[in-house]
Design an enzyme around this catalytic site. Structure first.
Site, PDB file in Angstrom:
ATOM      1  N   CYS A 181      -1.104  25.572  73.442  1.00  0.00           N
ATOM      2  CA  CYS A 181      -1.862  25.622  74.691  1.00  0.00           C
ATOM      3  C   CYS A 181      -1.174  26.685  75.513  1.00  0.00           C
ATOM      4  O   CYS A 181      -0.114  26.447  76.067  1.00  0.00           O
ATOM      5  CB  CYS A 181      -1.845  24.271  75.409  1.00  0.00           C
ATOM      6  SG  CYS A 181      -2.601  24.372  77.042  1.00  0.00           S
ATOM      7  N   CYS A 216      -1.098  25.736  79.465  1.00  0.00           N
ATOM      8  CA  CYS A 216      -0.276  24.626  79.970  1.00  0.00           C
ATOM      9  C   CYS A 216       0.330  23.890  78.788  1.00  0.00           C
ATOM     10  O   CYS A 216       1.238  24.410  78.152  1.00  0.00           O
ATOM     11  CB  CYS A 216      -1.063  23.722  80.910  1.00  0.00           C
ATOM     12  SG  CYS A 216      -2.734  23.328  80.372  1.00  0.00           S
ATOM     13  N   SER A 217      -0.148  22.717  78.490  1.00  0.00           N
ATOM     14  CA  SER A 217       0.509  21.946  77.439  1.00  0.00           C
ATOM     15  C   SER A 217      -0.461  20.978  76.777  1.00  0.00           C
ATOM     16  O   SER A 217      -0.061  19.928  76.305  1.00  0.00           O
ATOM     17  CB  SER A 217       1.667  21.165  78.046  1.00  0.00           C
ATOM     18  OG  SER A 217       1.174  20.336  79.083  1.00  0.00           O
ATOM     19  N   CYS A 218      -1.752  21.329  76.754  1.00  0.00           N
ATOM     20  CA  CYS A 218      -2.746  20.420  76.197  1.00  0.00           C
ATOM     21  C   CYS A 218      -2.405  20.113  74.737  1.00  0.00           C
ATOM     22  O   CYS A 218      -2.031  21.002  73.981  1.00  0.00           O
ATOM     23  CB  CYS A 218      -4.135  21.037  76.293  1.00  0.00           C
ATOM     24  SG  CYS A 218      -4.579  21.372  78.003  1.00  0.00           S
TER      25      CYS A 218
END
Lengths: 87, 214
Positions: free
Chosen positions: B117, B120-122
Site C-alpha cells: 500500500c 498508507c498501510s492497507c
C-alpha cells in the site's frame, strides 16, 4: 498535487528494516489507538476515507517523523476536533 | 521509517524524534478520558476491541483460504472470481471496519504477485493478522513498486528471470491476497497440513511456501 504520503517510487528511504520484533503493538497506548479508531469507525463518527485523509493532511515533516500509531493518533485527534466531538 | 519501540536505534532507522512513549501514553489516556466523559467510548470497549482483534485476525485464516484453494480447484476459481464471497464460505469476512473488497491474485510458474500500500498501510488484516512493521515502512512502500525484484531478493525470494512480477497497490476499498504456489512434493498432504506451510509473507508475496523437510 503530490503529498508526502504518496511515496510509491520515491528514492532515498534506505533499506527495508525487517529486524524488528513482529508484535502487533509495541506499547499499550498503540493498542488503544488501534481500538479507538476501530470503534469510532464502527460508530460512524468518521469513515475510513476521512481517517486516511486526516493522516495525509499531516505536516510533511511531522508525517515522516511520526511512528505508525503516532500518525493514527494525530489523525484521530484532528478528526474529533474538526467534527466537534472533543472541542 | 518504522514503528519501533523505544531504544532500538538501528543506524538506518529514520526515527527522528518520536514523541516519547510515556508522552504518547499520556496523550492517548487524556483523549480516552475525554471521550469517556462525553459518552463516546468506554475503556472497557477499547480493551474488548483489542482482544477481539488479536483473537480473530491471524495469518492462519489466510492460510486456511490458500490451503482450500490448493486442494479444491472449484473453490480456487470462486476465490479468484469473487474473493469476498469465497472467504465467507470459510467463515471469514472483510467487514471489520466497513465493507472492503478483496481480490485474490494467484502466483503461477510465470507470474509472481506482491502486495503493497504505497499511500498508507492497507492490508487484509482479518486474513493475515496485524501487519508487520516493514509493510508499513516508507522504505518498503516506496521501493517495492520501483524495484520489486530487488526487494524480493532482500526477502530471500529469488525468482527465475523470466517470471513476471506484478505489484498490487492496495487501497482503502480494495485489498489483495496473494495465493502462493503449492510446493512440489506436497501431493499427499491434507488441507490442514498444507495450511501450516502457508506463511504470512507468502500471502504478501515477499515469501514462498516450502514443503516440509523430510
Amino acid at each position: 498535487m503530490t503529498r508526502v504520503h504518496d511515496v510509491g517510487g520515491m528514492h532515498g528511504f534506505g533499506p527495508i528494516d525487517r529486524d524488528e520484533v513482529d508484535e502487533p503493538f509495541h506499547h499499550e497506548w498503540e493498542a488503544r489507538v488501534f481500538a479507538l479508531n476501530r470503534l469510532l469507525l464502527r460508530a460512524k463518527v468518521y469513515n475510513l476515507d476521512e481517517f486516511r485523509h486526516a493522516i495525509e493532511r499531516m505536516d510533511p515533516v511531522a508525517y515522516l517523523s511520526a511512528s505508525y500509531y503516532e500518525k493514527w493518533f494525530a489523525g484521530i485527534e484532528r478528526l474529533l476536533a474538526e467534527k466537534g466531538v472533543t472541542s | 521509517m518504522s514503528d519501533h519501540g523505544d531504544g532500538h536505534g538501528h543506524e538506518h532507522d529514520h526515527a527522528h524524534d518520536h514523541a516519547s512513549s510515556a508522552t504518547m501514553s499520556q496523550r492517548v489516556a487524556g483523549l480516552v478520558a475525554t471521550l469517556e466523559r462525553k459518552g463516546v467510548v468506554t475503556g472497557q470497549q477499547l480493551d474488548r476491541a483489542v482482544e477481539e482483534f488479536l483473537a480473530h485476525a491471524k495469518p492462519a485464516n489466510g492460510a486456511a483460504v490458500v490451503a482450500r484453494a490448493w486442494v479444491d480447484p472449484a473453490f480456487k476459481a470462486r476465490l479468484l472470481a469473487d474473493a469476498n464471497a469465497a472467504i465467507e464460505e470459510l467463515g471469514f469476512d472483510m467487514r471489520h471496519w466497513s465493507y472492503v473488497k478483496l481480490r485474490a491474485v494467484e502466483n503461477t510458474e510465470h507470474l509472481h504477485n506482491v502486495i503493497v500500500c504505497t499511500l498508507c498501510s492497507c492490508y487484509p488484516l482479518s486474513l493475515l493478522g496485524p501487519s508487520p512493521a516493514w509493510y508499513k515502512s516508507v522504505a518498503y512502500r516506496s521501493r517495492v513498486v520501483r524495484d520489486p525484484r530487488g526487494v524480493l531478493e532482500e526477502f530471500g525470494v529469488t525468482l527465475d528471470p523470466g517470471t513476471e512480477i506484478e505489484v498490487w497497490d492496495s487501497t482503502a476499498e480494495l485489498r489483495y491476497l496473494v495465493v502462493p504456489r503449492r510446493p512440489a512434493g506436497t501431493e499427499g498432504m491434507g488441507e490442514a497440513e498444507l495450511a501450516k506451510l502457508v506463511t504470512r509473507d507468502s500471502m504478501i508475496g515477499t515469501g514462498l511456501c516450502a514443503a516440509p523437510p523430510r
